[in-house]
Motif scaffolding. Structure first.
Motif, PDB file in Angstrom:
ATOM      1  N   ARG A   1     -34.368  12.137   6.715  1.00 13.73           N
ATOM      2  CA  ARG A   1     -34.218  12.654   5.352  1.00 13.73           C
ATOM      3  C   ARG A   1     -33.072  11.956   4.630  1.00 13.73           C
ATOM      4  N   ALA A   2     -31.959  11.757   5.328  1.00 15.22           N
ATOM      5  CA  ALA A   2     -30.802  11.102   4.711  1.00 15.22           C
ATOM      6  C   ALA A   2     -31.089   9.636   4.413  1.00 15.22           C
ATOM      7  N   ALA A   3     -31.756   8.954   5.332  1.00 19.00           N
ATOM      8  CA  ALA A   3     -32.026   7.525   5.163  1.00 19.00           C
ATOM      9  C   ALA A   3     -33.062   7.258   4.080  1.00 19.00           C
ATOM     10  N   TYR A   4     -33.913   8.253   3.814  1.00 17.56           N
ATOM     11  CA  TYR A   4     -34.938   8.093   2.786  1.00 17.56           C
ATOM     12  C   TYR A   4     -34.579   8.795   1.472  1.00 17.56           C
ATOM     13  N   ALA A   5     -33.376   9.291   1.361  1.00 19.70           N
ATOM     14  CA  ALA A   5     -32.959   9.922   0.109  1.00 19.70           C
ATOM     15  C   ALA A   5     -33.006   8.898  -1.023  1.00 19.70           C
ATOM     16  N   GLU A   6     -33.194   9.369  -2.229  1.00 26.73           N
ATOM     17  CA  GLU A   6     -33.245   8.487  -3.392  1.00 26.73           C
ATOM     18  C   GLU A   6     -31.990   7.616  -3.443  1.00 26.73           C
ATOM     19  N   GLY A   7     -32.168   6.304  -3.503  1.00 27.62           N
ATOM     20  CA  GLY A   7     -31.045   5.373  -3.599  1.00 27.62           C
ATOM     21  C   GLY A   7     -30.395   5.008  -2.284  1.00 27.62           C
ATOM     22  N   ALA A   8     -30.843   5.601  -1.167  1.00 32.17           N
ATOM     23  CA  ALA A   8     -30.183   5.358   0.127  1.00 32.17           C
ATOM     24  C   ALA A   8     -30.362   3.921   0.602  1.00 32.17           C
ATOM     25  N   LYS A   9     -31.572   3.393   0.492  1.00 32.83           N
ATOM     26  CA  LYS A   9     -31.805   2.052   1.041  1.00 32.83           C
ATOM     27  C   LYS A   9     -31.059   0.975   0.264  1.00 32.83           C
ATOM     28  N   GLU A  10     -30.754   1.241  -1.004  1.00 29.90           N
ATOM     29  CA  GLU A  10     -30.021   0.261  -1.798  1.00 29.90           C
ATOM     30  C   GLU A  10     -28.587   0.084  -1.305  1.00 29.90           C
ATOM     31  N   LYS A  11     -28.088   1.047  -0.543  1.00 33.14           N
ATOM     32  CA  LYS A  11     -26.735   0.953   0.008  1.00 33.14           C
ATOM     33  C   LYS A  11     -26.701   0.160   1.306  1.00 33.14           C
ATOM     34  N   GLY A  12     -27.874  -0.216   1.813  1.00 30.99           N
ATOM     35  CA  GLY A  12     -27.934  -1.007   3.038  1.00 30.99           C
ATOM     36  C   GLY A  12     -27.789  -0.152   4.282  1.00 30.99           C
ATOM     37  N   PHE A  13     -27.969  -0.795   5.420  1.00 34.39           N
ATOM     38  CA  PHE A  13     -27.898  -0.099   6.704  1.00 34.39           C
ATOM     39  C   PHE A  13     -27.004  -0.851   7.685  1.00 34.39           C
ATOM     40  N   GLY A  14     -25.794  -1.190   7.216  1.00 35.50           N
ATOM     41  CA  GLY A  14     -24.793  -1.754   8.103  1.00 35.50           C
ATOM     42  C   GLY A  14     -24.227  -0.676   9.015  1.00 35.50           C
ATOM     43  N   LYS A  15     -23.341  -1.073   9.929  1.00 39.37           N
ATOM     44  CA  LYS A  15     -22.825  -0.118  10.919  1.00 39.37           C
ATOM     45  C   LYS A  15     -22.126   1.078  10.292  1.00 39.37           C
ATOM     46  N   GLU A  16     -21.279   0.818   9.298  1.00 40.97           N
ATOM     47  CA  GLU A  16     -20.551   1.917   8.664  1.00 40.97           C
ATOM     48  C   GLU A  16     -21.504   2.848   7.931  1.00 40.97           C
ATOM     49  N   ARG A  17     -22.498   2.269   7.307  1.00 39.21           N
ATOM     50  CA  ARG A  17     -23.483   3.081   6.583  1.00 39.21           C
ATOM     51  C   ARG A  17     -24.306   3.925   7.555  1.00 39.21           C
ATOM     52  N   LEU A  18     -24.675   3.372   8.688  1.00 35.86           N
ATOM     53  CA  LEU A  18     -25.431   4.134   9.678  1.00 35.86           C
ATOM     54  C   LEU A  18     -24.603   5.303  10.205  1.00 35.86           C
ATOM     55  N   ALA A  19     -23.319   5.073  10.413  1.00 41.42           N
ATOM     56  CA  ALA A  19     -22.437   6.155  10.863  1.00 41.42           C
ATOM     57  C   ALA A  19     -22.351   7.243   9.801  1.00 41.42           C
ATOM     58  N   ALA A  20     -22.298   6.834   8.531  1.00 44.83           N
ATOM     59  CA  ALA A  20     -22.236   7.803   7.432  1.00 44.83           C
ATOM     60  C   ALA A  20     -23.524   8.634   7.382  1.00 44.83           C
ATOM     61  N   LEU A  21     -24.642   7.984   7.575  1.00 42.21           N
ATOM     62  CA  LEU A  21     -25.918   8.708   7.587  1.00 42.21           C
ATOM     63  C   LEU A  21     -25.978   9.684   8.761  1.00 42.21           C
ATOM     64  N   ALA A  22     -25.450   9.263   9.895  1.00 42.61           N
ATOM     65  CA  ALA A  22     -25.421  10.149  11.066  1.00 42.61           C
ATOM     66  C   ALA A  22     -24.563  11.387  10.788  1.00 42.61           C
ATOM     67  N   ARG A  23     -23.429  11.169  10.128  1.00 44.89           N
ATOM     68  CA  ARG A  23     -22.585  12.317   9.765  1.00 44.89           C
ATOM     69  C   ARG A  23     -23.331  13.239   8.811  1.00 44.89           C
ATOM     70  N   GLU A  24     -23.992  12.651   7.820  1.00 47.65           N
ATOM     71  CA  GLU A  24     -24.761  13.444   6.862  1.00 47.65           C
ATOM     72  C   GLU A  24     -25.873  14.226   7.557  1.00 47.65           C
ATOM     73  N   ALA A  25     -26.457  13.626   8.584  1.00 44.51           N
ATOM     74  CA  ALA A  25     -27.542  14.268   9.328  1.00 44.51           C
ATOM     75  C   ALA A  25     -27.045  15.313  10.323  1.00 44.51           C
ATOM     76  N   GLY A  26     -25.736  15.406  10.500  1.00 45.01           N
ATOM     77  CA  GLY A  26     -25.187  16.388  11.428  1.00 45.01           C
ATOM     78  C   GLY A  26     -25.263  15.984  12.881  1.00 45.01           C
ATOM     79  N   VAL A  27     -25.323  14.672  13.160  1.00 46.71           N
ATOM     80  CA  VAL A  27     -25.307  14.204  14.551  1.00 46.71           C
ATOM     81  C   VAL A  27     -23.962  14.588  15.156  1.00 46.71           C
TER      82      VAL A  27
END
Length: 252
Positions: free
Chosen positions: A154-180
């Motif tokens: 859900r976080a990775a497919y949020a509106e505008g999410a893919k435009e921010k890229g999926f580098g390491k820091e961004r993946l960690a941010a998505l994981a935090r948002e997802a409650g990992v």
């Protein structure tokens, strides 16, 4: 529907044709064509709805239906393992049309069919847009190891999410948002050989089926290509559920 524009991998990887599924590549190729060809005008204007017949005997292939895993422990699936209908999605987190499906169509399918036990949705990572696609696919699998795949999805497919890229820091941010809960484990799992093998398994299955673009779907063995309108999926799911009910009733 998205496809890689200049991916060496997509040009050089041989399509795997397995026994009993040799027809699948042609089937998905036709589905891709039907999903993207110019539509005939109607009174309400053009329609982009794929040609999915209400007749459950049309366009469904038992060989493809067997690709449903129905594993109750699969963290990348929603719904009962014994649901009468299984929708398999082959998708890439960098695919805009996949995001459209995830935001607009999938929640309705969950509400209408998953919650009442009719439908199971099984995700397959099918990264086709290079290294970042591969990285976020592995990260989604790693989130699933801690029971947070769908929150990460859900976080990775949020509106505008893919435009921010999926580098390491961004993946960690998505994981935090997802409650990992354990981000250290998340990073380690996402870079593991096991993650790479899991993604490759999904990827190889997609190539074996002839998928060349995302999203691609199977609904009880019926191919659907592209982020089609909701009614395309509801028609296919209801036809599949009806066929499954008749089959169950005929079984002694």
């Amino acid at each position: 529907m998205s496809s890689p524009q200049s991916s060496p991998r997509s040009k050089t990887r041989p399509v795997l044709i397995v026994a009993g599924v040799a027809l699948a590549a042609a089937v998905l190729g036709l589905a891709s064509y039907q999903a993207t060809k110019p539509a005939a005008p109607s009174a309400a204007g053009s329609s982009s709805v794929a040609e999915v017949s209400a007749d459950p005997a049309v366009g469904a292939y038992p060989e493809l239906e067997a690709y449903a895993r129905r594993d109750a422990s699969d963290a990348l699936a929603l719904g009962r393992a014994d649901a009468p209908v299984v929708l398999i999605e082959y998708a890439d987190f960098k695919c805009g049309y996949c995001g459209k499906f995830a935001r607009e169509t999938e929640p309705e399918l969950v509400r209408k069919y998953v919650e009442d036990g009719t439908l199971r949705i099984e995700w397959r990572n099918f990264p086709i847009f290079g290294e970042e696609s591969e990285a976020v696919a592995r990260a989604s699998w790693a989130a699933g190891r801690q029971g947070r795949f769908w929150e990460f999805h859900r976080a990775a497919y949020a509106e505008g999410a893919k435009e921010k890229g999926f580098g390491k820091e961004r993946l960690a941010a998505l994981a935090r948002e997802a409650g990992v809960p354990d981000l250290g484990r998340f990073a380690k799992d996402g870079d593991s050989a096991e993650a790479r093998a899991a993604v490759k398994k999904d990827q190889d299955q997609g190539y074996a089926l002839g998928a060349t673009s995302t999203p691609s779907f199977l609904v009880n063995g019926r191919p659907i290509a592209g982020a089609q309108p909701l009614e395309t999926f509801t028609e296919a799911i209801e036809a599949a559920a009806e066929a499954a009910g008749k089959k169950a009733g005929a079984t002694p």
